[in-house]
Each structure stands twice: as C-alpha cells, then as structure tokens.
Design an enzyme around this catalytic site. Sequence first.
Site, short mmCIF file in Angstrom:
data_model
loop_
_atom_site.label_atom_id
_atom_site.label_comp_id
_atom_site.label_asym_id
_atom_site.label_seq_id
_atom_site.Cartn_x
_atom_site.Cartn_y
_atom_site.Cartn_z
N ASP A 17 0.82 -1.22 0.00
CA ASP A 17 0.00 0.00 0.00
C ASP A 17 0.85 1.26 0.00
O ASP A 17 0.66 2.16 -0.83
CB ASP A 17 -0.93 0.02 1.22
CG ASP A 17 -2.00 -1.07 1.16
OD1 ASP A 17 -1.79 -2.06 0.44
OD2 ASP A 17 -3.01 -0.94 1.86
N ARG A 99 -0.41 5.56 17.27
CA ARG A 99 -0.63 6.58 16.24
C ARG A 99 -0.14 7.97 16.64
O ARG A 99 0.43 8.67 15.80
CB ARG A 99 -2.10 6.62 15.82
CG ARG A 99 -2.62 5.31 15.20
CD ARG A 99 -1.59 4.61 14.37
NE ARG A 99 -2.10 3.48 13.62
CZ ARG A 99 -1.35 2.50 13.14
NH1 ARG A 99 -0.04 2.53 13.38
NH2 ARG A 99 -1.86 1.52 12.45
N ASP A 128 -7.80 4.85 11.96
CA ASP A 128 -6.43 5.38 11.91
C ASP A 128 -6.32 6.70 11.18
O ASP A 128 -5.51 7.56 11.53
CB ASP A 128 -5.48 4.34 11.30
CG ASP A 128 -5.03 3.30 12.30
OD1 ASP A 128 -5.16 3.56 13.51
OD2 ASP A 128 -4.56 2.23 11.89
N SER A 182 -5.78 -8.61 7.28
CA SER A 182 -4.75 -7.58 7.35
C SER A 182 -4.30 -7.42 8.80
O SER A 182 -5.07 -7.65 9.73
CB SER A 182 -5.27 -6.24 6.82
OG SER A 182 -6.27 -5.73 7.68
#
Length: 405
Positions: A17, A99, A128, A182
Amino acid sequence: MTDQINRVVLAYSGGLDTSVILKWLQQTYNCEVVTFTADLGQGEELEPARAKAEMMGVKPEHIFVDDLREEFVRDYVFPMMRSNALYEGLYLLGTSIARPLIAKRQIEIAKMVGADAVSHGATGKGNDQVRFELGYYALSPDIKVIAPWREWDLTSRTRLIEFAEQHQIPVSKDKRGQAPFSTDANMLHTSSEGLVLENPWDEVPDYVYSRTVNPEDAPDVPEYITIDFERGDGVAINGEGMSPATLLSTLNEYGRRHGIGRLDLVENRFVGMKSRGMYETPGGTIYHLAHRGIEQLTLDRGAAHLKDELAPRYAELIYNGFWFSPEREMLQAAIDHSQEKVSGTVRLKLYKGGVYVVGRKSANSLYSEKVVTFEDDQGAYDQRDAAGFIKLNALRLRLLGRRDQ
C-alpha cells in the site's frame, strides 16, 4: 486540480500500500517524497523499507528509519497503562496508542526537511485516518494532509497490484493472491482484521494468531513471575531492573509461551460502523493485571473508584485519536498524581492463557491485617461503631419505606 505540494512526508512501511502511495504521490502531485518508517517493535526487518524507498527515487537523506521503541513504551504505553484504560471494557488500545507517536515524529520530520504536507496509508473506513490527522493538526495546525485512499481510484487489492506492476514496484508473492486478513503490529500488540475475520459468528482460525501459542498447547505447569512497580510504572521482572521497552518485550515472551492476551472483539469504530478484530496483547495483558494488583494495596478507595470512572473516558479519547487534546492531558495529570504511592511487587501465576495475581506487597500498603483480621484485633476496630454508620445510611431508605407502605 491538486494543491501545489513541493515536499511530503509519508508514513512508510515498505509494504504494497505505502509503496504504491509513494509512486502515486510522485505522479499525482509531482512532488518530492520523504519517507518515515517507525520501529515500534513490530518484529519486522525495516532496512528493506530503506532500500525500497531509495530504489523508488527517494534521496538517501530523505529516508528516515527511526527506532522509537523506548519512547513508545515510556511516553505512551506506560502513561496509558497507569490509567487501566480498556476500550469498551476489553481492548488494551495497542494500535490506538501508537498513532500519536507516529504523527508526532512525522510532523517533526516535516519541519526538519521543510515539507508542506504529510501523508498516510490509512483507509477512509477506519479509525487510523482520524488518529493520524488529529495528531497532525494538533501539532501543526496548518499542515496539508494527503490521504490517498480518500482520493484515488485504486479501490481494490487487484488494482493496487496492477498499479505496482505497471510502475515496476516489487510486490511480495503473498500479496499477489488475496491475503486472508490484514495486520498491524507493534511492541504492545498485533491486530488482525478483514476477510476471514469478517463474519463474527466464525471462530478465528488458529493461523491468524502470530504472537501467542494456542492456550491448549501451552505448558502444563504454571509459571510464577514478579513485577516491581515504582510510582505506577513497571521497573523490574523477577528482581531484575529493566528499561520500559525491555520490560514489555520480556513480558511479551512470557505471554507468548503461555498463550496469554488473545481477544476476539466486535467493536464500535469512531467513524460509526462495527468491526470485528482479533487482538494479541501478551505482555500488555500481564502488565495490566499486575498494575491493578499493586493498586489494590496502595490506592485509597476514593481514588481507586474515581480512576475506574475516568478510565473509560480516557480509553475513548485514545481510541478516537485525541491523545494531544487538553482533556486527555487533564485526565493524565490526575491519573499520574494518583500513582505517587503505587510502588511495590506483584506476584503472578501464568497458566494456559490465564494471568492470576497471587501475591502483592508494598511499603506503601494501606492494607492492615490488624484491622481486618477475624481473630482478636485487640481494640483496633470497634464493631459497635458500625451500628450508627448503618443507621445513618439507612435513614432515607427507612423514610422511603414508611411513606410507601
């Protein structure tokens, strides 16, 4: 027409990605891309990300691969753990808490290299994107944010792979087929979502788990460990002093061996939908219960119960991306104040997926065996005092009862 962007800092893993995003940014915005790869203890070799970025035209001085493991545990995981935060009563916030650190470092690099934008690979469906961007804007209010998943037409894994092959971006073989799920990983946890996990009725296949042995296959003999705490933070295991990251890493190994910390959760995302995820938080699960164990001895009832009222709010703030908000900082100050006397040792029993607090001791203990004993307390507590205490607390109930009879 796109905004004029000269230089953008991309949160870059080196995977499919973000590699596609790197090329897409170069093409779409005709800009220079700076890559930032954070080592948060995800257990992957990160140097290939450096080589891949260089191969794709990123200048060597614009490739950042930073070891943030100690900062992550010391300044983010441990402060969160002082609160005993659990999102929706179960989730130890492993992805959420990483994050703000990534966002903080990304903004620091953007200022360092004179970038006018930052970019991430989070999709438009998840939490996210919110966490990254709230962090960016809190730390750099006028920064431009590019979220390719909300802009491009590469709407499937097949389209991503086609784009990668058209532009000579290496694609690992396992990404050419459809991945069964994922994952996101750091030192605190691994999360898995999607595809084989999307039906909440289906049991999680055992191959999804990567951080823990199956509890059924864990050792048949319990293992005992101790954790020492000082002012609410773990400082030693079995009497051996350790840095924050080393301590969490060591607990991860204990948790892995005994199949501890698996969680199958259907949660409420901030963006409004429910999602089903599988989380493995081996060391964090042990640490969380140990911290509660030492608080049992050292925290006053009022402080402990207030903390338990604040913890869900604190957890929700972290889950929703508000680490850099004034309300989270206010709660943190109260929580940290509560931890001044939270020091001592907890003994734990680890066995087939379970963690059990079996002993605790502290020089700051509020537990009085002399007062609580069932034997003769030699006047330490006058049981006759309880009669007035009960009568005063019962007064309104008695008045209600007389009225309603």
